[in-house]
Structure formats: structure tokens, C-alpha cells
Design a protein around this motif. Structure first.
Motif, PDB file in Angstrom:
ATOM      1  N   GLU A  50       0.800  -1.216   0.000  1.00  0.00           N
ATOM      2  CA  GLU A  50       0.000   0.000   0.000  1.00  0.00           C
ATOM      3  C   GLU A  50       0.841   1.280   0.000  1.00  0.00           C
ATOM      4  N   TRP A  51       2.005   1.226   0.654  1.00  0.00           N
ATOM      5  CA  TRP A  51       2.791   2.426   0.847  1.00  0.00           C
ATOM      6  C   TRP A  51       4.200   2.348   0.261  1.00  0.00           C
TER       7      TRP A  51
ATOM      8  N   LYS B  43       2.146   9.515  -1.750  1.00  0.00           N
ATOM      9  CA  LYS B  43       1.122   8.481  -1.893  1.00  0.00           C
ATOM     10  C   LYS B  43      -0.126   9.111  -2.504  1.00  0.00           C
ATOM     11  N   ASP B  44      -0.647   8.446  -3.539  1.00  0.00           N
ATOM     12  CA  ASP B  44      -1.861   8.939  -4.214  1.00  0.00           C
ATOM     13  C   ASP B  44      -1.700  10.394  -4.644  1.00  0.00           C
TER      14      ASP B  44
END
Length: 295
Positions: free
Chosen positions: A79-80, A255-256
Motif C-alpha cells: 500500500e505504501w 502516496k496517491d
């Protein structure tokens, strides 16, 4: 002038020591350190919808053989690409001693530090980041770079002799972080559904992997909103173990499409998955592990 510049060593332009610039620049940084507006540090961190503070995951490493730890590392990396490792087995006393020793080096007189000035042939030693192009923007930081593994390329002659505690502290620190890195590598392998030793084998096996240490020193900056200690980048190796200053919230991760300021946990290592683990690797790829800590 000799305290500000290293004019030789094969670099394409004189190397300016940021520490010397900090001591002499007054209340305004030189233009070469001013980043374009799109590259300046983000001053706000997005907040999660449910409240609280958005931060990278924290993983308890006290039980590295448990399935829960495997799942926590796998989820954080998926995720990260980052997580903070706590209860990791490296003694807090050793972390403090390593930090203190390297701070002691950067407090040495300029003529002492310049004895270890690096060159483009190996990059080992005392350095200051150059721009990507001649005359380009510069980062606000100096550094020291050393090879740790394999032992065949480790040269203690390039290790500072002052302060007197530095060599012993660095040797022990490198050994302990190498052990931790191998434990994380095992967890990553298991999280990918592989045998626990698979990634370590791809890195060259225990003792055969490449490992280096980079100590980043960020001097006082009168206009921190205009510059960066290290420009935005991804780490090219396999994995970085980053030991940051517990009292400084300077590291940001993306992130994102948003920059998030990391809130460091005291005595934790920030684990950063590098490019060579993120991409699919070919057989016999040599992956370099970078053990780093900052001022």
C-alpha cells in the motif's frame, strides 16, 4: 575560501559545502539552492477522513517469524512502500551512539572534514550533492558515503578517525542493521509467497549482498520553505533502512499524488522499498541495500 569549496577531485564544477554556506549566508539562501515553486516542500499534510494524523504504517518487529508480522509488512509494502519498524532488536543505545559520533564528525574543523572529500570515481567519503546539470539547483545538505558490504570493497581508510568513537560505532551499527535488513528480506519473501530465503539469495546471499551507509547532514537553513535537503527521488537499490532524527519531521513520502510528512516514532527505522524490489527482477540481479540515517 578553502572552508567553502572543494575545487578539485574530478567534479565538473567546484563543490560547495552547504555547512559553510549556512555559516555565512545570513538570512537568505543563495539562488542556486532555491527550488522552483513546483519542487518546494509541501507545508500541509492531508488528513484522513475519519480524523487523526495520516502517517506511514508502524510494524512491530518483536515477533519476526509470526504470520501477523508477515502480513503487516506485506500490506505496508503493497500500500505504501514504506513502514516504520519498531521493536526491531537494534539497541537504542547503539542508535544514539551512532548519531552522536557522526554529528561529531560534522562538527570537526573544515580542514579535518576535507581530508575525506570524495570523488566521482567511488563517491566514498565526504561530499555535497551537485545539481543534475552544471549550474543547476542544489540540495541543502552535505553527506558521507561508505561501502559496508561485501567486505571485499570495504575500506576503513575512508572512515573518519575523528571523533574517536566513530569507527567502532559505525562498524557495530552496520552489522546490526544488516541483520535487521535480512530479517525484513525474509518477511518480504514470505509475503510474496516465496521461500523465506528467496530474496536474500537474489541479493547475493548473506555477506554477499551490497550494502552502503550514507549519513546526511542538513545544516541550519534560514529559508527552509524555499529549498529541500534532498530533492524528490526514489531509492535505486533494494531497500533503505532510514534512521531519522526523532525530533525533526522532515521526511515526506508520496502516496496517491500527495506528499505526506512522516511523524517519526522514537528509535524506529523507516523502511523504504527501493526500485529493485518494486520492479520484477531478473535472475542474478545485484541489489544494493542502503543503510542510512539523517541528522
Amino acid at each position: 575560501m578553502s572552508s567553502c569549496f572543494n575545487g578539485g577531485a574530478g567534479w565538473p564544477e567546484p563543490v560547495v559545502r552547504v555547512q559553510a554556506v549556512s555559516d555565512t549566508c545570513g538570512e537568505a539562501i543563495p539562488e542556486r539552492y532555491v527550488k522552483p515553486p513546483s519542487e518546494r516542500p509541501s507545508t500541509t499534510t492531508p488528513q484522513p477522513a475519519g480524523g487523526g494524523v495520516l502517517n506511514i504504517p508502524v510494524v512491530d518487529m518483536s515477533m519476526p517469524d509470526s504470520d501477523d508480522t508477515v502480513r503487516a509488512v506485506e500490506a505496508a509494502c503493497r500500500e505504501w512502500g514504506f513502514f516504520q519498524a519498531v521493536n526491531h532488536g537494534v539497541r537504542p543505545e547503539l542508535l544514539r551512539r551512532a548519531r552522536s559520533s557522526w554529528r561529531g564528525f560534522f562538527r570537526q574543523p573544515a580542514e579535518v572534514r576535507e581530508r575525506y572529500a570524495n570523488s566521482p570515481t567511488t563517491y566514498e567519503g565526504y561530499g555535497s550533492r551537485l545539481g543534475t546539470t552544471k549550474g543547476g539547483h542544489l540540495d541543502w545538505g552535505d553527506y558521507y558515503f561508505l561501502h559496508l558490504l561485501p567486505t571485499s570493497i570495504k575500506s576503513h581508510d575512508k572512515w573518519p578517525s575523528l571523533p574517536s568513537t566513530l569507527r567502532e560505532a559505525t562498524e557495530e551499527y552496520g552489522e546490526e542493521v544488516a541483520k535487521l535488513s535480512r530479517r525484513v528480506t525474509t518477511l518480504l519473501s514470505k509475503g510474496l509467497g516465496l521461500d523465506g530465503g528467496r530474496l536474500q539469495e537474489a541479493f547475493g546471499g548473506e555477506g554477499g549482498e551490497g550494502a552502503c551507509l550514507r549519513v546526511n547532514f542538513y545544516p541550519r537553513c534560514p529559508q527552509p520553505e524555499l529549498t529541500l535537503g534532498v530533492a524528490a527521488h526514489s531509492d535505486p537499490g533494494g531497500m533503505t533502512m532510514l534512521l531519522v532524527d526523532d525530533h525533526v519531521r522532515g521526511l515526506q513520502v508520496r502516496k496517491d499524488d500527495r506528499w505526506i510528512t512522516v511523524d517519526p516514532v522514537p528509535d524506529a527505522f523507516i523502511v523504504n522499498i527501493g526500485d529493485q524490489i518494486q520492479v520484477k527482477k531478473r535472475e542474478n540481479t545485484h541489489v544494493q541495500l542502503a543503510y542510512q540515517f539523517t541528522r
